[in-house]
Design a protein around this motif. Structure first.
Motif, PDB file in Angstrom:
ATOM      1  N   VAL A   1      13.430 -80.430 -79.110  1.00 47.08           N
ATOM      2  CA  VAL A   1      14.778 -80.112 -78.499  1.00 47.08           C
ATOM      3  C   VAL A   1      15.662 -81.141 -78.536  1.00 47.08           C
ATOM      4  O   VAL A   1      15.574 -82.248 -78.117  1.00 47.08           O
ATOM      5  CB  VAL A   1      14.602 -79.372 -77.194  1.00 47.08           C
ATOM      6  CG1 VAL A   1      14.052 -80.581 -76.013  1.00 47.08           C
ATOM      7  CG2 VAL A   1      15.889 -78.926 -76.499  1.00 47.08           C
ATOM      8  N   VAL A   2      17.065 -80.855 -78.835  1.00 46.72           N
ATOM      9  CA  VAL A   2      18.212 -81.826 -78.686  1.00 46.72           C
ATOM     10  C   VAL A   2      19.108 -80.905 -77.970  1.00 46.72           C
ATOM     11  O   VAL A   2      19.268 -79.592 -78.075  1.00 46.72           O
ATOM     12  CB  VAL A   2      18.472 -81.981 -80.085  1.00 46.72           C
ATOM     13  CG1 VAL A   2      18.769 -81.124 -81.017  1.00 46.72           C
ATOM     14  CG2 VAL A   2      19.712 -82.866 -79.985  1.00 46.72           C
ATOM     15  N   THR A   3      19.936 -81.757 -76.874  1.00 45.90           N
ATOM     16  CA  THR A   3      21.139 -81.050 -76.351  1.00 45.90           C
ATOM     17  C   THR A   3      22.381 -81.510 -76.922  1.00 45.90           C
ATOM     18  O   THR A   3      22.348 -82.669 -76.934  1.00 45.90           O
ATOM     19  CB  THR A   3      20.577 -81.335 -74.835  1.00 45.90           C
ATOM     20  OG1 THR A   3      19.510 -80.781 -74.522  1.00 45.90           O
ATOM     21  CG2 THR A   3      21.847 -80.861 -74.030  1.00 45.90           C
TER      22      THR A   3
ATOM     23  N   GLU B   1      13.923 -87.904 -85.917  1.00 51.13           N
ATOM     24  CA  GLU B   1      13.939 -89.245 -85.013  1.00 51.13           C
ATOM     25  C   GLU B   1      15.219 -89.821 -84.698  1.00 51.13           C
ATOM     26  O   GLU B   1      15.354 -90.637 -83.801  1.00 51.13           O
ATOM     27  CB  GLU B   1      13.098 -90.333 -86.240  1.00 51.13           C
ATOM     28  CG  GLU B   1      14.039 -90.686 -87.216  1.00 51.13           C
ATOM     29  CD  GLU B   1      13.614 -89.789 -88.376  1.00 51.13           C
ATOM     30  OE1 GLU B   1      14.027 -90.049 -89.806  1.00 51.13           O
ATOM     31  OE2 GLU B   1      13.052 -88.900 -88.210  1.00 51.13           O
ATOM     32  N   GLN B   2      16.241 -89.391 -85.355  1.00 51.48           N
ATOM     33  CA  GLN B   2      17.569 -89.520 -84.938  1.00 51.48           C
ATOM     34  C   GLN B   2      18.079 -88.774 -83.894  1.00 51.48           C
ATOM     35  O   GLN B   2      18.883 -89.382 -82.921  1.00 51.48           O
ATOM     36  CB  GLN B   2      18.498 -89.773 -85.934  1.00 51.48           C
ATOM     37  CG  GLN B   2      18.244 -90.493 -86.985  1.00 51.48           C
ATOM     38  CD  GLN B   2      19.198 -90.344 -88.347  1.00 51.48           C
ATOM     39  OE1 GLN B   2      18.864 -90.747 -89.485  1.00 51.48           O
ATOM     40  NE2 GLN B   2      20.345 -89.670 -88.057  1.00 51.48           N
ATOM     41  N   VAL B   3      17.524 -87.648 -83.368  1.00 51.37           N
ATOM     42  CA  VAL B   3      18.181 -86.794 -82.393  1.00 51.37           C
ATOM     43  C   VAL B   3      17.124 -86.015 -81.324  1.00 51.37           C
ATOM     44  O   VAL B   3      17.549 -85.902 -80.384  1.00 51.37           O
ATOM     45  CB  VAL B   3      18.974 -85.500 -83.153  1.00 51.37           C
ATOM     46  CG1 VAL B   3      20.303 -86.105 -84.002  1.00 51.37           C
ATOM     47  CG2 VAL B   3      18.280 -84.740 -84.053  1.00 51.37           C
ATOM     48  N   VAL B   4      16.002 -85.719 -81.916  1.00 50.31           N
ATOM     49  CA  VAL B   4      15.039 -85.041 -80.950  1.00 50.31           C
ATOM     50  C   VAL B   4      14.980 -85.890 -79.593  1.00 50.31           C
ATOM     51  O   VAL B   4      14.558 -86.788 -79.586  1.00 50.31           O
ATOM     52  CB  VAL B   4      13.824 -84.733 -81.628  1.00 50.31           C
ATOM     53  CG1 VAL B   4      12.768 -84.087 -80.836  1.00 50.31           C
ATOM     54  CG2 VAL B   4      14.178 -83.651 -82.731  1.00 50.31           C
ATOM     55  N   GLY B   5      14.851 -85.157 -78.670  1.00 53.11           N
ATOM     56  CA  GLY B   5      14.928 -85.548 -77.319  1.00 53.11           C
ATOM     57  C   GLY B   5      15.858 -86.242 -76.730  1.00 53.11           C
ATOM     58  O   GLY B   5      15.720 -86.797 -75.495  1.00 53.11           O
TER      59      GLY B   5
END
Length: 333
Positions: free
Chosen positions: A173-175, A236-240
Motif C-alpha cells: 500500500v502507498v498513501t 521500492e520507491q513508494v510502497v509503505g
C-alpha cells in the motif's frame, strides 16, 4: 496484442475518481470502476465521460462498506485505487457514524481484499485535513496528525489501518495525501465551486464561511497524475510510504474569492454566513504542502497554476448543462 492492464477504482463516480478514471484510460489501462449502489442506477460523473473513454471502463454498482462488493471489484486487478469516502466536513458533525463506516470500515474491506488476493499495488487516499492547522510550514509528511473534525479523524483512522497492513502483512500500500483539490465536477460543498457556481448563476453577493483560512489548491488533473505516479512507480520507491500532493503555495479564502471575481469580471459582495462557519476549535486555519518527497520518488510536478485551473473550472460551471446539475442557491452541507 496484449490486453490493457486492469485496475480497479473505488469512488470512481465522484469528482476526483472520474478524473482519475480518465487519466488511467489515457495511460493505457482498462478500469473496473465502482460507483456506490443507488436505486437510480446512477453512475455519477462517469456518465459524462467521452464514449471512447467509457469503452475501456467497466462500471459496477457496489459499496465499500460491503466486503463482498469489494472482493468482486478487485478480483484480477493489477492495482487498486481507493478513493471512496464521505468527504463533507460539516456533515461529519451530524453523522459521524457514517464516516467511520465508510472511511474506516470501507478502507479495512479494501485492505483485506488486496491482501487476500495478493494484488501488487494499493493506492490509498488520505487528506491534508488529517494534519489540522499547520504547526510548521510547509507541511511535510512528518507533521503531527491533529484531527479537528470527525471527517479528519475517520480519514486518519483509514491511514493508520493502511500503515498497519503494510507493517503486519507486507500489503503493498502507498498513501497519497492530496491537499485541496479543485476543478470541474467538484461538489458545491467545497469553496471554489461554491463561489464560481453562485456567480455563474448570476449572483453578485456570495455567502461563505470563514474567509481567513489559507489552503494549498491543487488542480484535479494534477491530482490524478499524482495518483498515477504513485500507482505505477517502482515498488521500492513508494510502497509503505505516505506522500503529500500540493503546490507549495497558499491563498486565503477571502483572497481566493476576490481572484475568482476578477477572473469572472464580477465585483463581488462577499458575506460571511454563520451557518457555514465551523466550530472554533474545528476550523483548520492553514494548510500548505511540502511535496518534495513525491517529486523525489516519482518526478511528479503540478502542471497547472491556480489561475489556469480556475479558468478551466469557470468554463465548466458557465456551461448551462453543467450548472444545471448543481443547487447554487442553498448551503450544501
Amino acid at each position: 496484442m496484449t490486453s490493457p492492464a486492469l485496475v480497479a477504482v473505488t469512488g470512481a463516480e465522484g469528482f476526483i475518481g472520474s478524473h482519475l478514471t480518465e487519466a488511467l484510460v489515457a495511460a493505457g489501462h482498462r478500469v473496473r470502476a465502482m460507483a456506490q449502489y443507488n436505486s437510480f442506477s446512477s453512475y455519477g460523473w462517469l456518465e459524462t465521460l467521452a464514449p471512447d473513454v467509457l469503452d475501456q471502463v467497466d462500471i459496477v454498482l457496489g459499496d465499500v462498506r460491503d466486503p463482498g462488493s469489494v472482493q468482486a471489484l478487485t478480483e484480477g486487478a493489477e492495482a487498486v485505487y481507493h478513493l471512496a469516502a464521505l468527504i463533507a466536513i460539516p456533515y461529519s458533525y451530524q453523522a459521524p457514524h457514517s464516516y467511520v463506516d465508510t472511511n474506516v470500515t470501507g478502507t479495512l474491506n479494501v485492505l483485506e481484499a488486496v491482501r487476500r488476493q495478493e494484488i501488487p499495488r494499493l493506492v490509498h487516499t488520505s487528506t491534508s485535513e488529517t494534519y489540522g492547522t499547520a504547526q510548521t510550514v510547509p507541511i511535510t509528511e512528518d507533521h503531527p496528525v491533529n484531527t479537528q473534525s470527525p471527517y479528519a479523524a475517520s480519514k486518519a483512522g483509514g491511514d493508520r489501518l493502511a500503515d498497519s497492513y503494510h507493517a503486519s502483512f507486507a500489503t503493498p500500500v502507498v498513501t497519497l495525501r492530496p491537499f485541496n483539490t479543485f476543478g470541474p465536477r467538484q461538489s458545491m460543498r467545497a469553496v471554489i465551486p461554491t463561489v464560481i457556481g453562485q456567480v455563474a448563476a448570476g449572483a453578485q453577493t456570495v455567502t461563505l464561511g470563514d474567509l481567513r483560512p489559507t489552503r494549498d489548491f491543487l488542480y484535479v488533473k494534477d491530482t490524478a497524475q499524482a495518483f498515477l505516479a504513485v500507482g505505477t512507480a517502482p515498488a521500492e520507491q513508494v510502497v509503505g510510504r505516505t506522500f503529500n500532493a500540493g503546490t507549495g503555495e497558499e491563498i486565503s479564502v477571502g483572497d481566493l474569492t476576490r481572484l475568482i471575481g476578477k477572473l469572472m469580471d464580477t465585483e463581488l459582495d462577499v458575506r460571511e454566513d454563520a451557518e457555514r462557519i465551523r466550530p472554533a476549535n474545528s476550523e483548520v486555519m492553514r494548510l500548505v504542502a511540502d511535496a518534495s518527497r513525491l517529486r523525489a520518488a516519482t518526478g511528479w510536478e503540478p502542471g497547472h497554476t491556480l489561475q489556469s485551473g480556475l479558468a478551466h473550472t469557470i468554463d465548466f460551471f458557465r456551461d448551462p448543462a453543467h450548472l444545471a446539475r448543481y443547487k447554487t442557491g442553498i448551503y450544501n452541507i
